[in-house]
Scaffold this motif. Structure first.
Motif, PDB file in Angstrom:
ATOM      1  N   ALA A  38     -58.244  17.016  94.135  1.00  0.00           N
ATOM      2  CA  ALA A  38     -58.910  16.129  93.174  1.00  0.00           C
ATOM      3  C   ALA A  38     -60.011  15.343  93.877  1.00  0.00           C
ATOM      4  CB  ALA A  38     -57.894  15.180  92.553  1.00  0.00           C
ATOM      5  N   ILE A  93     -47.127  12.302  86.331  1.00  0.00           N
ATOM      6  CA  ILE A  93     -46.074  13.178  85.815  1.00  0.00           C
ATOM      7  C   ILE A  93     -44.834  13.092  86.703  1.00  0.00           C
ATOM      8  CG2 ILE A  93     -45.411  15.575  85.321  1.00  0.00           C
ATOM      9  CD1 ILE A  93     -48.169  16.112  84.346  1.00  0.00           C
ATOM     10  N   GLY A  94     -43.749  12.654  86.108  1.00  0.00           N
ATOM     11  CA  GLY A  94     -42.483  12.577  86.832  1.00  0.00           C
ATOM     12  C   GLY A  94     -41.470  13.496  86.178  1.00  0.00           C
ATOM     13  N   HIS A  95     -40.196  13.149  86.281  1.00  0.00           N
ATOM     14  CA  HIS A  95     -39.169  14.007  85.711  1.00  0.00           C
ATOM     15  C   HIS A  95     -38.436  13.302  84.572  1.00  0.00           C
ATOM     16  CE1 HIS A  95     -39.634  17.078  88.758  1.00  0.00           C
ATOM     17  NE2 HIS A  95     -39.787  16.097  89.636  1.00  0.00           N
ATOM     18  N   TYR A 128     -47.997  24.189  87.343  1.00  0.00           N
ATOM     19  CA  TYR A 128     -46.583  24.049  87.702  1.00  0.00           C
ATOM     20  C   TYR A 128     -46.395  24.117  89.218  1.00  0.00           C
ATOM     21  CZ  TYR A 128     -44.659  24.053  83.005  1.00  0.00           C
ATOM     22  OH  TYR A 128     -44.317  23.695  81.715  1.00  0.00           O
ATOM     23  N   PHE A 143     -40.716  18.260  83.723  1.00  0.00           N
ATOM     24  CA  PHE A 143     -41.871  17.401  83.950  1.00  0.00           C
ATOM     25  C   PHE A 143     -42.222  16.627  82.689  1.00  0.00           C
ATOM     26  CE2 PHE A 143     -43.131  20.802  87.095  1.00  0.00           C
ATOM     27  CZ  PHE A 143     -42.732  20.055  88.189  1.00  0.00           C
ATOM     28  N   THR A 144     -42.500  15.357  82.835  1.00  0.00           N
ATOM     29  CA  THR A 144     -42.999  14.549  81.730  1.00  0.00           C
ATOM     30  C   THR A 144     -43.590  13.274  82.291  1.00  0.00           C
ATOM     31  OG1 THR A 144     -42.465  13.378  79.700  1.00  0.00           O
ATOM     32  CG2 THR A 144     -40.741  13.464  81.352  1.00  0.00           C
ATOM     33  N   GLU A 145     -44.548  12.698  81.560  1.00  0.00           N
ATOM     34  CA  GLU A 145     -45.091  11.408  81.996  1.00  0.00           C
ATOM     35  C   GLU A 145     -44.367  10.259  81.305  1.00  0.00           C
ATOM     36  OE1 GLU A 145     -46.638  13.727  80.320  1.00  0.00           O
ATOM     37  OE2 GLU A 145     -48.122  12.953  78.916  1.00  0.00           O
ATOM     38  N   LEU A 203     -50.053  15.454  79.291  1.00  0.00           N
ATOM     39  CA  LEU A 203     -50.840  15.396  80.517  1.00  0.00           C
ATOM     40  C   LEU A 203     -50.877  16.766  81.170  1.00  0.00           C
ATOM     41  CD1 LEU A 203     -50.127  12.323  82.825  1.00  0.00           C
ATOM     42  CD2 LEU A 203     -52.294  13.262  82.076  1.00  0.00           C
ATOM     43  N   THR A 218     -36.406  26.121  86.988  1.00  0.00           N
ATOM     44  CA  THR A 218     -37.668  25.368  87.077  1.00  0.00           C
ATOM     45  C   THR A 218     -38.199  24.993  85.694  1.00  0.00           C
ATOM     46  OG1 THR A 218     -39.071  27.313  86.929  1.00  0.00           O
ATOM     47  CG2 THR A 218     -38.331  26.704  89.124  1.00  0.00           C
ATOM     48  N   PRO A 219     -39.066  23.952  85.647  1.00  0.00           N
ATOM     49  CA  PRO A 219     -39.658  23.546  84.369  1.00  0.00           C
ATOM     50  C   PRO A 219     -40.423  24.689  83.693  1.00  0.00           C
ATOM     51  CG  PRO A 219     -40.006  21.837  85.986  1.00  0.00           C
ATOM     52  CD  PRO A 219     -39.420  23.008  86.721  1.00  0.00           C
ATOM     53  N   LEU A 262     -47.425  20.714  90.730  1.00  0.00           N
ATOM     54  CA  LEU A 262     -46.470  19.646  90.415  1.00  0.00           C
ATOM     55  C   LEU A 262     -45.158  19.836  91.165  1.00  0.00           C
ATOM     56  CD1 LEU A 262     -47.050  19.258  86.605  1.00  0.00           C
ATOM     57  CD2 LEU A 262     -47.384  17.502  88.331  1.00  0.00           C
ATOM     58  N   GLN A 263     -44.746  21.105  91.290  1.00  0.00           N
ATOM     59  CA  GLN A 263     -43.432  21.376  91.852  1.00  0.00           C
ATOM     60  C   GLN A 263     -43.447  21.376  93.376  1.00  0.00           C
ATOM     61  OE1 GLN A 263     -42.121  24.220  89.008  1.00  0.00           O
ATOM     62  NE2 GLN A 263     -40.404  24.803  90.309  1.00  0.00           N
ATOM     63  N   GLN A 292     -43.733  22.643  73.606  1.00  0.00           N
ATOM     64  CA  GLN A 292     -43.041  21.369  73.757  1.00  0.00           C
ATOM     65  C   GLN A 292     -43.180  20.840  75.179  1.00  0.00           C
ATOM     66  OE1 GLN A 292     -41.356  19.496  71.639  1.00  0.00           O
ATOM     67  NE2 GLN A 292     -40.839  20.756  69.876  1.00  0.00           N
ATOM     68  N   ARG A 300     -40.290  15.607  75.549  1.00  0.00           N
ATOM     69  CA  ARG A 300     -40.361  15.808  74.101  1.00  0.00           C
ATOM     70  C   ARG A 300     -39.135  16.513  73.551  1.00  0.00           C
ATOM     71  NH1 ARG A 300     -46.367  18.173  73.047  1.00  0.00           N
ATOM     72  NH2 ARG A 300     -47.506  16.723  74.368  1.00  0.00           N
ATOM     73  N   ARG A 359     -47.899  18.441  95.486  1.00  0.00           N
ATOM     74  CA  ARG A 359     -48.614  17.316  94.873  1.00  0.00           C
ATOM     75  C   ARG A 359     -49.671  16.767  95.819  1.00  0.00           C
ATOM     76  NH1 ARG A 359     -45.751  14.334  90.062  1.00  0.00           N
ATOM     77  NH2 ARG A 359     -44.218  15.910  89.567  1.00  0.00           N
ATOM     78  N   LEU A 362     -56.369  16.256  87.560  1.00  0.00           N
ATOM     79  CA  LEU A 362     -55.459  16.534  88.677  1.00  0.00           C
ATOM     80  C   LEU A 362     -54.853  15.237  89.180  1.00  0.00           C
ATOM     81  CD1 LEU A 362     -57.279  19.178  90.890  1.00  0.00           C
ATOM     82  CD2 LEU A 362     -54.929  19.312  90.095  1.00  0.00           C
ATOM     83  N   GLN A 363     -55.738  14.255  89.428  1.00  0.00           N
ATOM     84  CA  GLN A 363     -55.292  12.976  89.966  1.00  0.00           C
ATOM     85  C   GLN A 363     -54.274  12.340  89.019  1.00  0.00           C
ATOM     86  OE1 GLN A 363     -58.718  10.621  90.855  1.00  0.00           O
ATOM     87  NE2 GLN A 363     -57.811  10.055  92.818  1.00  0.00           N
ATOM     88  N   ASN A 364     -54.654  12.313  87.746  1.00  0.00           N
ATOM     89  CA  ASN A 364     -53.817  11.726  86.722  1.00  0.00           C
ATOM     90  C   ASN A 364     -52.443  12.400  86.665  1.00  0.00           C
ATOM     91  OD1 ASN A 364     -53.237  10.120  84.583  1.00  0.00           O
ATOM     92  ND2 ASN A 364     -55.137  10.581  83.489  1.00  0.00           N
ATOM     93  N   ALA A 365     -52.440  13.745  86.672  1.00  0.00           N
ATOM     94  CA  ALA A 365     -51.188  14.495  86.565  1.00  0.00           C
ATOM     95  C   ALA A 365     -50.322  14.295  87.808  1.00  0.00           C
ATOM     96  CB  ALA A 365     -51.486  15.974  86.356  1.00  0.00           C
ATOM     97  N   MET A 366     -50.932  14.398  89.000  1.00  0.00           N
ATOM     98  CA  MET A 366     -50.146  14.285  90.236  1.00  0.00           C
ATOM     99  C   MET A 366     -49.496  12.908  90.343  1.00  0.00           C
ATOM    100  SD  MET A 366     -50.378  17.211  91.566  1.00  0.00           S
ATOM    101  CE  MET A 366     -51.009  18.315  90.318  1.00  0.00           C
ATOM    102  N   ILE A 367     -50.188  11.858  89.866  1.00  0.00           N
ATOM    103  CA  ILE A 367     -49.641  10.504  89.983  1.00  0.00           C
ATOM    104  C   ILE A 367     -48.633  10.221  88.872  1.00  0.00           C
ATOM    105  CG2 ILE A 367     -50.216   8.051  89.862  1.00  0.00           C
ATOM    106  CD1 ILE A 367     -52.877   8.733  91.228  1.00  0.00           C
ATOM    107  N   SER A 419     -45.338  18.296  78.207  1.00  0.00           N
ATOM    108  CA  SER A 419     -46.017  17.005  78.322  1.00  0.00           C
ATOM    109  C   SER A 419     -47.514  17.164  78.081  1.00  0.00           C
ATOM    110  CB  SER A 419     -45.742  16.437  79.708  1.00  0.00           C
ATOM    111  OG  SER A 419     -46.909  16.321  80.465  1.00  0.00           O
ATOM    112  N   LEU A 430     -54.011  19.310  81.919  1.00  0.00           N
ATOM    113  CA  LEU A 430     -54.284  19.850  83.255  1.00  0.00           C
ATOM    114  C   LEU A 430     -54.454  21.370  83.185  1.00  0.00           C
ATOM    115  CD1 LEU A 430     -54.569  19.629  86.305  1.00  0.00           C
ATOM    116  CD2 LEU A 430     -52.084  19.667  86.501  1.00  0.00           C
ATOM    117  N   MET A 454     -53.617  16.261  94.977  1.00  0.00           N
ATOM    118  CA  MET A 454     -54.350  14.999  95.127  1.00  0.00           C
ATOM    119  C   MET A 454     -55.582  15.214  95.995  1.00  0.00           C
ATOM    120  SD  MET A 454     -53.264  12.483  93.478  1.00  0.00           S
ATOM    121  CE  MET A 454     -54.019  11.068  94.283  1.00  0.00           C
TER     122      MET A 454
END
Lengths: 202, 202
Positions: free
Chosen positions: A44, B54-56, A30, B63-65, A6, B88-89, A33-34, A2, B70, A37, B47-52, A4, A10, A41
């Motif tokens: 990438a 994915i938020g909370h 993780y 983490f989720t975009e 994206l 942590t997530p 992201l945590q 369950q 879900r 970031r 990587l670029q896509n996820a770092m930009i 995301s 990754l 970037m």
């Protein structure tokens, strides 16, 4: 799972790195992201840049983003009359780190393997022959891997050198320094007997 | 080192990944350049896509975009009256993989650590209090790490629950299943004695 989508992609994408399985990939994603970031970037951008811009040196075929690599353009290296043949660009790095060799290189980017359709031209032997004919090279050091394919490749190049009257040498096979005789395999041990050298007491 | 500067930066950049030292970074960079440029490009993009993007999650802070994750949008989960608190997530992922829990989550994104300036608001306790007041929650399961900070954080949240008349439970500490009594540390072993349960033969 369950999580995301994206993030899932990754984690899947990170598995293209050697030695990275599902658990490590998860930990890496993780972590970035945590906690990092910015590092993600940056990575990438570096990946994109490297994959697009790094090509092969015109002379030795190692990786470089220039026409010729740093070793090939070095005037000190050009004075040397030795040429070392390796299978991959990372072999150059390993040899450079020993600090023992100061000549030039030629990278085959593989080894002869007729079964996979890799013949002399695929590993650049035409280009190598040209270099051997045009440059002042007295010794070709064959540093291909100690495998059946590596040996076969070394033999073919040694024949080419013989035709051009250039000395071809092969790096020594033997017992690794700091190793234990007991744990060394039989083939290596017999190589170390065949390649024994007289102890020079002076 | 006599290698390309782009390659050097890529090797340096790969070290932002956890568990990747200089040797592995080197192996990864050479592997991608030699055998998997497409994978490398794909990874750069992911990587670029996820770092930009994915938020909370608005509700649970994982983490989720999307706006909500879900788990939080699942109608089945919304029927549950349990709320599990994790640090942590990636803890959510670990709990989901057990298949034992089907309630909702709240991610602290850390633990209380006054020395580092991490107080109740930094770990979202204001938001948690709001959720406890607004949603129908009967039990708060405290699944913070079994460390001093994790225990302190669990205690603070348990107090908050007591004020709101909600049951707070703590996950059990004890001997890991499949482990060996001999190799378990003393603190864990005494926890496993304190937390002993009557054997129910029915």
């Amino acid at each position: 799972m369950q999580i995301s989508s994206l993030l899932e992609s990754l984690i899947e994408g990170l598995r293209c790195l050697p030695g990275v399985g599902p658990k490590s990939a998860q930990r890496m994603a993780y972590h970035l992201l945590q906690r990092d970031r910015k590092g993600g970037m940056n990575l990438a951008e570096l990946l994109q840049n490297a994959m697009i811009n790094i090509g092969h040196c015109q002379d030795c075929r190692t990786f470089t983003e220039q026409e010729k690599c740093r070793i090939c353009v070095s005037s000190k290296r050009q004075q040397s009359t030795q040429l070392c043949i390796v299978e991959t660009p990372s072999d150059i790095l390993a040899i450079e780190q020993t600090g023992q060799y100061s000549g030039r290189y030629f990278v085959l980017l593989g080894h002869l393997s007729p079964i996979d359709g890799i013949g002399p031209n695929e590993i650049g032997l035409d280009k190598l022959k040209q270099r051997l004919a045009n440059e002042t090279i007295n010794e070709v050091i064959l540093a291909t891997n100690p495998t059946i394919e590596g040996e076969a490749t070394a033999n073919i190049i040694a024949q080419m050198c013989a035709e051009l009257d250039i000395i071809a040498t092969r790096i020594a096979h033997g017992v690794p320094v700091g190793g234990d005789l007991e744990t060394v395999d039989g083939t290596t041990l017999s190589h170390s007997f065949l390649g024994r050298q007289k102890i020079d007491l002076n």
